[in-house]
Design a protein around this motif. Sequence first.
Motif, PDB file in Angstrom:
ATOM      1  N   UNK A 175      -4.423  33.407   2.623  1.00 29.22           N
ATOM      2  CA  UNK A 175      -4.124  34.719   2.028  1.00 29.22           C
ATOM      3  C   UNK A 175      -3.207  35.515   2.949  1.00 29.22           C
ATOM      4  N   UNK A 176      -3.445  35.439   4.245  1.00 33.48           N
ATOM      5  CA  UNK A 176      -2.624  36.200   5.181  1.00 33.48           C
ATOM      6  C   UNK A 176      -1.172  35.741   5.141  1.00 33.48           C
ATOM      7  N   UNK A 177      -0.944  34.441   4.999  1.00 29.13           N
ATOM      8  CA  UNK A 177       0.423  33.940   4.882  1.00 29.13           C
ATOM      9  C   UNK A 177       1.063  34.414   3.581  1.00 29.13           C
ATOM     10  N   UNK A 178       0.274  34.475   2.512  1.00 29.21           N
ATOM     11  CA  UNK A 178       0.788  34.977   1.232  1.00 29.21           C
ATOM     12  C   UNK A 178       1.181  36.447   1.345  1.00 29.21           C
ATOM     13  N   UNK A 179       0.327  37.239   1.995  1.00 31.06           N
ATOM     14  CA  UNK A 179       0.639  38.661   2.160  1.00 31.06           C
ATOM     15  C   UNK A 179       1.941  38.850   2.940  1.00 31.06           C
ATOM     16  N   UNK A 180       2.149  38.020   3.947  1.00 28.83           N
ATOM     17  CA  UNK A 180       3.357  38.147   4.756  1.00 28.83           C
ATOM     18  C   UNK A 180       4.585  37.638   4.009  1.00 28.83           C
ATOM     19  N   UNK A 181       4.486  36.447   3.423  1.00 31.59           N
ATOM     20  CA  UNK A 181       5.667  35.814   2.834  1.00 31.59           C
ATOM     21  C   UNK A 181       6.058  36.416   1.484  1.00 31.59           C
TER      22      UNK A 181
END
Length: 251
Positions: A175-181
């Motif tokens: 989820x954190x990668x999704x929020x960033x990307x």
Amino acid sequence: MPAAREAIGVADAESSGGTVAKYATVRAHLLGLIRDRLEPHERLPTERQLCADLGVSRLTVRRAVEQLVGEGVVYRIQGSGTYVAEPAIRKRELLSSFSDDMRTRGLAPGAQLLRAEQTVAGAREGWRLGVSPGEPLVHLVRLRLANSVPMCLEDVWLVAGLVPDLLDSPVEGSLYETLLNRYRITLDRAEQEVRATVVDREQAALLEVPALTPALLVERVTYDVRGRAVELARSLYRGDRYSLEQTLRRQ
């Protein structure tokens, strides 16, 4: 004379506290077996065998084994024996995603999406996220896996206005990668509390453990670099496979 017995003899000769030296040697011997020869869920040698091999009393063997049980290194099955436990996944005081934690330990992270919906903030969600009750939220429920083994049951609420169209393409990995990307949201810090609990029947079935198994309940609010509360997460971790590490300093 076996090396282990020689080590005990040396320790006894050097110290009047022979029992302490023998206990330490039994512990070291068991840890060596676990490290070099035994796989998770394999049985340890019996107390009688350890007494004969190491030349110590049952009380000394039992003391060493009890400490390893308390540390989660081994576990007991009544009437069957003592077995090697799965290594616990230790999480340090760093703001990292579940996926990052697993990769760091050489495990393959995974997720099963159980629910993805738009909802509204109740009183508690609104208070924790700093929004008004009734504010639109995105709610995700996921079962988190490590090497395909259930590890954590995760409930996440996100402020819907920060993640438009998230439900059109549900999160499959971090989820954190999704929020960033996808949304250019850089997470900065989190406030969390940890409580001991037990799992109910539904949670136990998902986590593949018996009902009433001990677990860790972690509630976290995560903030981005702009100071906005982005995520409220309640994560239920298997107590037999997860531990939290903290470094405490005197002020």
